[in-house]
Design an enzyme around this catalytic site. Structure first.
Site, mmCIF file in Angstrom:
data_model
loop_
_atom_site.group_PDB
_atom_site.id
_atom_site.type_symbol
_atom_site.label_atom_id
_atom_site.label_comp_id
_atom_site.label_asym_id
_atom_site.label_seq_id
_atom_site.Cartn_x
_atom_site.Cartn_y
_atom_site.Cartn_z
ATOM 1 N N HIS A 144 0.818 -1.223 0.000
ATOM 2 C CA HIS A 144 0.000 0.000 0.000
ATOM 3 C C HIS A 144 0.849 1.270 0.000
ATOM 4 O O HIS A 144 0.328 2.353 -0.264
ATOM 5 C CB HIS A 144 -0.985 -0.010 1.167
ATOM 6 C CG HIS A 144 -0.399 0.220 2.517
ATOM 7 N ND1 HIS A 144 -0.263 -0.781 3.449
ATOM 8 C CD2 HIS A 144 0.082 1.336 3.115
ATOM 9 C CE1 HIS A 144 0.267 -0.288 4.551
ATOM 10 N NE2 HIS A 144 0.485 1.000 4.377
ATOM 11 N N ASP A 174 0.194 -7.657 1.450
ATOM 12 C CA ASP A 174 0.593 -6.253 1.557
ATOM 13 C C ASP A 174 2.116 -6.108 1.575
ATOM 14 O O ASP A 174 2.673 -5.345 2.361
ATOM 15 C CB ASP A 174 -0.010 -5.613 2.814
ATOM 16 C CG ASP A 174 0.092 -4.087 2.778
ATOM 17 O OD1 ASP A 174 0.198 -3.526 1.672
ATOM 18 O OD2 ASP A 174 0.091 -3.471 3.856
ATOM 19 N N GLY A 243 3.066 6.521 7.978
ATOM 20 C CA GLY A 243 4.442 6.803 7.593
ATOM 21 C C GLY A 243 5.396 5.729 8.070
ATOM 22 O O GLY A 243 6.474 5.536 7.510
ATOM 23 N N SER A 245 4.536 2.592 7.912
ATOM 24 C CA SER A 245 4.217 1.419 7.096
ATOM 25 C C SER A 245 5.402 1.002 6.248
ATOM 26 O O SER A 245 6.005 1.818 5.552
ATOM 27 C CB SER A 245 3.022 1.721 6.184
ATOM 28 O OG SER A 245 1.855 1.878 6.926
ATOM 29 N N GLY A 301 -9.953 -25.607 -3.425
ATOM 30 C CA GLY A 301 -11.351 -25.447 -3.811
ATOM 31 C C GLY A 301 -12.350 -25.846 -2.755
ATOM 32 O O GLY A 301 -13.263 -26.630 -3.033
#
Length: 502
Positions: A144, A174, A243, A245, A301
């Protein structure tokens, strides 16, 4: 001041008894005799000193970088503010095209781009952190932080700046891998997040609110915190803010044990809980990004859910663990291996499935096209199946609706259920044999949330063949003991405990 009334002393006095290995606590005065017994609190003979973080910071902070990103947006035409424009456009109309609207959730990434046509221009997008993992310029950060950026600027602790390119990103975890053109860079040592324990000291280094090379400290509050589909997060009380992150979580050995990724907050700022991606999980992703630029994950599945204590007891499972299969994708790997709705998957590839959320992570880490053993609990015993792992798709599968019942129903049984035969068309679409269709619900079954239209496939580890068979099993149920019904609703199957009324 009135000196006639003297209040008793309310403050506790602690007298430390040096060298005796204990402390005497004098309780607040309450008018008791002076020789009243006192409470003692055992202490250790040696008082542990708080750790000195300065050598750790000195050895690691030069490998932590500040990341600033830009994005391209369309410049607003100068014809005024229209009813279809956003509130951010109204601010830009009055204060100029370079006005950056305030964040709505405490994260500078939340700012909106101006709407409208016109020429593209670059505007500041956000600030994050990262850390260097190789001397030739590979840097780990959060997805991100760099997602949607047209320009990525990396600033070193000594002030040097580089333009970075994205090697690969993974939205599910992420994680992003970027690279700058440089040599002989300082590198952070990769640690082992599996050895983390609650109470351990950890540090975070990053750029909260754009303040470069900021250090905060705290302890590990929890491990394996389940908040993501593929990640068991590390929870800490280290101060992390927008900040931070993408910055590293560092142990007292100066090793990276996590990537600071999220905060749990009602204000948008730090409120005592921060979450980090375990470095072991992150490195598995980075290795794929470095070699192929993308991440491939396995799938089998199935749709799964939690196994409750009540359900485990009802179906005879030794303990409430594993992943309860609620639906099996037709023609998928699990279907071909013989997995059925209602099975409880207890092991995958030799690893115990302690919680249902363990299974997606274990399967996702498995290489597609490989074969893996799968242990399931079915009808009171364990079975081992062999499943061939497929690659996870981009789109989710469809769901199907159920038919309307058309046949006559009988009377309510001890569970409060009125059932009838399952129409052949519904059996074909659900790909089932036997079972009974719920026509009406009351009593214990209603309290257990069973609904008309549900299909009961099994009762206490016995497959239900038809209405007569179901009534025979219900008639033999013990009074006051919960019975486990395997209930199919639309495309989901779940064990539901119901206690007979009499």
């Amino acid at each position: 001041m009135n000196n006639k009334v003297k209040k008793p002393l309310q403050t506790a006095i602690v007298a430390a008894m040096i060298g005796l290995g204990s402390a005497t606590v004098l309780l607040p005065y309450t008018g008791m005799a002076q020789n009243a017994p006192t409470a003692t609190v055992p202490t250790s003979n040696a008082v542990a000193a708080l750790p000195d973080f300065t050598p750790i910071v000195a050895a690691t902070e030069n490998a932590v970088v500040n990341i600033r990103t830009m994005e391209k947006v369309s410049a607003r035409p100068a014809q005024g503010f229209g009813p279809g424009d956003s509130p951010d456009d109204l601010f830009r109309f009055f204060f100029g095209p370079d006005f950056v609207p305030p964040s709505r959730d405490g994260d500078p990434r939340s700012q909106r781009a101006p709407r409208g046509g016109g020429e593209e221009r670059s505007v500041p997008r956000g600030v994050g952190s990262g850390f260097i993992i190789s001397k030739d310029g590979y840097i780990m950060t959060n997805n991100h932080v760099v997602d949607g950026a047209s320009k990525i600027t990396v600033t070193m602790n000594d002030g040097r700046e580089y333009q970075a390119k994205v090697i690969g990103t993974d939205k599910r975890t992420d994680i992003a891998l970027i690279k700058i053109q440089a040599e002989n860079l300082p590198v952070l040592k990769i640690g082992d997040s599996n050895t983390l324990k609650k109470g351990q000291w950890v540090l975070a280094i990053g750029s909260p609110f754009g303040l470069d090379s900021t250090v905060t400290s705290g302890i590990v509050s929890a491990i394996n915190r389940d908040t993501g589909e593929y990640l068991p997060f590390i929870q800490t009380d280290v101060a992390v803010n927008p900040g931070n992150s993408g910055g590293p979580l560092i142990n007292l050995a100066g090793e990276v044990v996590g990537i600071n990724s999220q905060i749990i907050s009602q204000s948008g700022g730090f409120m005592g809980i921060s979450l980090s991606i375990p470095i072991d999980e992150a490195m598995r992703v980075v290795d794929q990004l470095k070699s192929t630029g993308k991440v491939t994950r396995g799938r089998i599945g199935v749709q799964i859910g939690e196994v409750s204590e009540e359900v485990a007891k009802a179906i005879g499972l030794p303990k409430a663990a594993g992943a309860l299969v609620s639906n099996v994708e037709q023609g998928g790997p699990a279907d071909k291996a013989g997995v059925q709705a209602g099975d409880v998957i207890t092991k995958f590839n030799g690893a115990d499935v302690k919680k249902w959320s363990d299974l997606p992570r274990l399967v996702g880490q498995t290489k597609p096209d490989s074969n893996s053993p799968l242990e399931v609990w079915r009808r009171g015993k364990y079975e081992t199946l062999d499943v061939k792992i497929a690659e996870i798709p981009n789109a989710a599968s469809d769901t199907a609706n159920s038919d309307e019942p058309q046949e006559q129903a009988g009377s309510a049984d001890r569970l409060g259920l009125t059932v009838e035969a399952v129409p052949s068309s519904l059996q074909s679409r659900m790909r089932i044999k036997g079972g009974v269709l719920v026509k009406d619900v009351k009593g214990a079954a209603l309290e257990a949330s069973i609904q008309p239209g549900d299909v009961i496939l099994a009762l206490n580890n016995q497959d239900v063949k038809d209405v007569q068979h179901f009534r025979e099993i219900v008639g033999k149920l013990a009074k006051g003991k919960a019975a486990a019904l395997l209930v199919r609703r639309d495309n989901l199957t779940q064990w539901v405990p119901v206690t007979p009324a009499k």
